[in-house]
Design a protein around this motif. Sequence first.
Motif, short mmCIF file in Angstrom:
data_model
loop_
_atom_site.label_atom_id
_atom_site.label_comp_id
_atom_site.label_asym_id
_atom_site.label_seq_id
_atom_site.Cartn_x
_atom_site.Cartn_y
_atom_site.Cartn_z
N ALA A 1 0.85 -1.34 0.19
CA ALA A 1 0.16 0.17 -0.04
C ALA A 1 1.05 1.29 -0.03
O ALA A 1 1.87 1.38 0.76
N PHE A 2 0.47 2.27 -0.92
CA PHE A 2 0.88 3.51 -0.69
C PHE A 2 0.11 4.69 -0.07
O PHE A 2 -1.00 4.44 -0.43
N HIS A 3 0.66 5.05 0.98
CA HIS A 3 -0.50 5.82 1.87
C HIS A 3 0.15 6.95 2.42
O HIS A 3 1.32 7.17 2.73
N GLU A 4 -0.86 8.14 1.93
CA GLU A 4 -0.45 9.48 2.69
C GLU A 4 -1.46 9.94 3.44
O GLU A 4 -2.63 9.65 3.32
N GLU A 5 -1.04 10.89 4.38
CA GLU A 5 -2.18 11.34 5.25
C GLU A 5 -3.30 12.35 4.40
O GLU A 5 -2.69 12.94 3.51
N GLN B 1 -13.02 7.09 2.00
CA GLN B 1 -12.03 7.82 3.26
C GLN B 1 -10.90 7.23 2.96
O GLN B 1 -9.85 7.85 3.26
N ASP B 2 -10.73 5.86 2.78
CA ASP B 2 -9.41 5.17 2.77
C ASP B 2 -8.92 5.50 1.50
O ASP B 2 -9.03 5.29 0.37
N GLY B 3 -7.58 6.63 1.56
CA GLY B 3 -6.91 6.68 0.30
C GLY B 3 -5.96 6.26 0.02
O GLY B 3 -5.18 6.54 -0.72
N ARG B 4 -5.71 4.94 0.51
CA ARG B 4 -4.64 4.25 0.22
C ARG B 4 -4.64 3.75 -1.37
O ARG B 4 -5.66 3.48 -1.77
N LEU B 5 -3.51 3.76 -1.88
CA LEU B 5 -3.41 3.17 -3.34
C LEU B 5 -2.77 1.71 -2.90
O LEU B 5 -1.61 1.73 -2.62
N LEU B 6 -3.30 0.69 -3.48
CA LEU B 6 -2.81 -0.72 -3.24
C LEU B 6 -2.09 -1.09 -4.77
O LEU B 6 -2.59 -1.11 -5.62
N PHE B 7 -1.08 -1.71 -4.57
CA PHE B 7 -0.30 -2.59 -5.65
C PHE B 7 -0.08 -3.84 -5.44
O PHE B 7 0.01 -4.37 -4.31
N VAL B 8 -0.58 -4.50 -6.43
CA VAL B 8 -0.88 -6.07 -6.34
C VAL B 8 0.46 -6.79 -7.28
O VAL B 8 0.22 -6.43 -8.66
N THR B 9 1.28 -7.38 -6.88
CA THR B 9 2.25 -7.93 -7.75
C THR B 9 2.49 -9.32 -7.66
O THR B 9 2.22 -9.94 -6.37
#
Length: 306
Positions: A65-69, A81-89
Amino acid sequence: MHGAKQHPADGHPGQWVLIAPESATDPPKTPDSEPLFTKLRNPSTGEATLYLFNSGAQQLFEVKAFHEEYRSWFIGQTVQQDGRLLFVTPMDPLFMILYYLIKANKEQGKFQPLNQVVLDSEYPSCPLLLKCADVKQYIHHVTEEKEVDSQKFHKYSQEKTLKWLKKKVNQTVKALKSNNISVGERVHAATYISGKQITDTKEDYVRYAHGLISEYIPEDLSKELLKYLGLPELRSPAPEPPLKKRKLSDVPVEAEEDYTKFNSSNLKTKKANSKMSAAQKALAKVDKSGMKSISTFFSSKPKASK
């Protein structure tokens, strides 16, 4: 980019935004074989980590997960509300199975069927690892095998595992070079080695690749792999000697002395003089008679008498 829906226990639907290869989200062939997000034991730390099995559990994917406040997503007419960007590899399931092989070897130290080794009461999805394609074909890279009455039994082999991991390191080095990824700066930064000009050496590439592979194996095995690769253990550079402190006084201050003398006006004058620059000292010698203080130019004028 895909939006993966989930349904929390409170009944309110949530969504994730993820970047994944098409093979991770292919439609299932049967209703009971949909892609599955699940927690498994991290092979390096042993802690719970999120992974993804594609439809039919034919392939394993790691999820990062790439996460910023203060980040949210606008999805359709809703705000997630959950602003994470998930990377699946894609991930080699042998790394996950290796964790259980090492554990079983320490506890039992005997040949066992894989379905009796890859078990975990805390992670019920763990046996799905054995359904992944090519696991049975490549398991011999990390185990000794015996076959009795058409049934195969396996036992962890550190010698075979180190050979297999070395191949993984070499493949990683090749991929880094083919993609023109510079690693020298990162290796030296991670080991606190300073230098004016840093060039990528063969050792830098191998050491960096070893670090990447070590994220998927236990720490003890990582150390053994370091030796197997012939890499010397890095030691922290010797700290530079501290600057010699300027002595405040050659005579130590003893407790019997009268400390009230440090409050005397004479001492304050001495301290002030000792800190004055040459220009300030020259100015101090100027005859100031008849001169007005600069503050008088800003003070209120006295009222004229009527």
